[in-house]
Design a protein around this motif. Structure first.
Motif, PDB file in Angstrom:
ATOM      1  N   SER A 122      13.919  34.113   1.397  1.00 38.80           N
ATOM      2  CA  SER A 122      12.797  34.295   0.462  1.00 38.80           C
ATOM      3  C   SER A 122      11.435  34.444   1.137  1.00 38.80           C
ATOM      4  CB  SER A 122      12.762  33.150  -0.550  1.00 38.80           C
ATOM      5  OG  SER A 122      12.445  31.939   0.106  1.00 38.80           O
ATOM      6  N   ALA A 123      11.231  33.823   2.316  1.00 38.50           N
ATOM      7  CA  ALA A 123       9.904  33.888   2.944  1.00 38.50           C
ATOM      8  C   ALA A 123      10.007  34.002   4.467  1.00 38.50           C
ATOM      9  CB  ALA A 123       9.091  32.651   2.555  1.00 38.50           C
TER      10      ALA A 123
ATOM     11  N   ASN B   5      18.178  31.324   3.940  1.00 43.10           N
ATOM     12  CA  ASN B   5      17.166  31.520   2.907  1.00 43.10           C
ATOM     13  C   ASN B   5      16.254  32.691   3.294  1.00 43.10           C
ATOM     14  OD1 ASN B   5      14.960  31.352   1.207  1.00 43.10           O
ATOM     15  ND2 ASN B   5      14.863  29.108   1.246  1.00 43.10           N
TER      16      ASN B   5
ATOM     17  N   MET C 146      15.229  27.719   7.115  1.00 43.13           N
ATOM     18  CA  MET C 146      15.667  28.966   6.466  1.00 43.13           C
ATOM     19  C   MET C 146      16.930  29.497   7.129  1.00 43.13           C
ATOM     20  SD  MET C 146      12.042  30.867   6.356  1.00 43.13           S
ATOM     21  CE  MET C 146      10.806  30.585   5.114  1.00 43.13           C
TER      22      MET C 146
HETATM   23  C1  LIG Z   1      13.832  29.001   0.345  1.00 40.59           C
HETATM   24  O1  LIG Z   1      12.590  28.841   1.035  1.00 40.59           O
HETATM   25  C2  LIG Z   1      11.485  28.796   0.173  1.00 40.59           C
HETATM   26  C3  LIG Z   1      10.242  28.792   1.041  1.00 40.59           C
HETATM   27  O2  LIG Z   1      10.324  27.855   2.075  1.00 40.59           O
HETATM   28  C4  LIG Z   1      11.606  27.567  -0.732  1.00 40.59           C
HETATM   29  O3  LIG Z   1      10.504  27.521  -1.598  1.00 40.59           O
HETATM   30  C5  LIG Z   1      12.891  27.675  -1.541  1.00 40.59           C
HETATM   31  O4  LIG Z   1      13.073  26.494  -2.283  1.00 40.59           O
HETATM   32  C6  LIG Z   1      14.071  27.869  -0.606  1.00 40.59           C
HETATM   33  N1  LIG Z   1      15.270  28.129  -1.404  1.00 40.59           N
HETATM   34  C7  LIG Z   1      16.422  27.515  -1.177  1.00 40.59           C
HETATM   35  C8  LIG Z   1      17.565  27.927  -2.060  1.00 40.59           C
HETATM   36  O5  LIG Z   1      16.555  26.665  -0.305  1.00 40.59           O
END
Ligand SMILES: *[C@@H]1O[C@H](CO)[C@@H](O)[C@H](O)[C@H]1NC(C)=O
Ligand SMILES: *[C@@H]1O[C@H](CO)[C@@H](O)[C@H](O)[C@H]1NC(C)=O
Length: 185
Positions: free
Chosen positions: A82-83, A80, A75
């Motif tokens: 998102s989580a 990233n 991440m």
């Molecule tokens: C960001 O991290 C999430 C969770 O690990 C993953 O599902 C998602 O594909 C990632 N997004 C990118 C753009 O790498």
């Protein structure tokens, strides 16, 4: 005997105090703080520090404009958001490092990680001087033999050697101080 006990008690309290002081607080970015302003080089900042387990990483920032997210390496590389593993938003976040290895943080506000507001806290050393481990080791150290006070008694130095901490210098200094107290107080 009473003197020896007093000196040892003093030694123990000083050693404990030194251990607490030993846990350093690192303010990320120093006076710049946690920001996108001025393109602060957090990689360079981090590279100049020797982080240890028990150290405190302090993020100071304006909570209206920034935050702190702890993330995985993947991440971190991809910015990233998102989580995140953890999110901090007070503007005055102190995070105690509990394990060795890499600890990745970035600002989760869109664009800020990409702009360089990210830091990798790499903890190479484990601070062996945890108060708990020293307390248990002092309990198990051999009892003080009936000391011949006054007079230079090399035997006095023996039990004190057991107190010598893994991080050498402080323990040695304490042992020297205690030997001094035993012989001259
Ligand atoms: C960001 O991290 C999430 C969770 O690990 C993953 O599902 C998602 O594909 C990632 N997004 C990118 C753009 O790498
Ligand atoms: C920030 O946090 C530290 C320790 O967590 C505290 O001592 C200090 O008073 C706080 N400062 C502000 C401005 O809240």
């Amino acid at each position: 005997m009473a003197l020896v006990k007093r000196a040892l008690a003093l030694l123990m309290s000083i050693t404990l105090a030194m251990e607490l002081i030993h846990a350093a607080v690192y303010k990320v970015g120093d006076s710049a703080g946690w920001t996108t302003i001025g393109n602060f080089d957090y990689k360079k900042w981090s590279a100049t520090k020797t982080f240890q387990v028990h150290d405190i990483i302090l993020f100071k920032y304006n909570a209206q404009f920034h935050n702190v997210m702890r993330v995985t390496h993947a991440m971190y590389k991809a910015c990233n958001t998102s989580a995140p593993l953890a999110t901090y938003t007070t503007g005055n976040d102190s995070i105690t490092i509990k394990t060795r290895g890499h600890h990745f943080f970035f600002c989760g506000v869109p664009g800020h990680c990409q702009a360089g507001q990210k830091v990798d806290i790499n903890v190479l050393q484990s601070n062996e001087m945890a108060p708990t481990s020293s307390a248990s080791s002092s309990e198990s150290s051999p009892p003080v033999p009936s000391a011949k006070v006054p007079g230079p008694a090399p035997s006095n130095a023996m039990p004190l050697k057991a107190l010598k901490s893994p991080s050498g210098n402080i323990g040695l200094a304490m042992a020297v101080l205690a030997t001094f107290l035993i012989n001259f107080s």
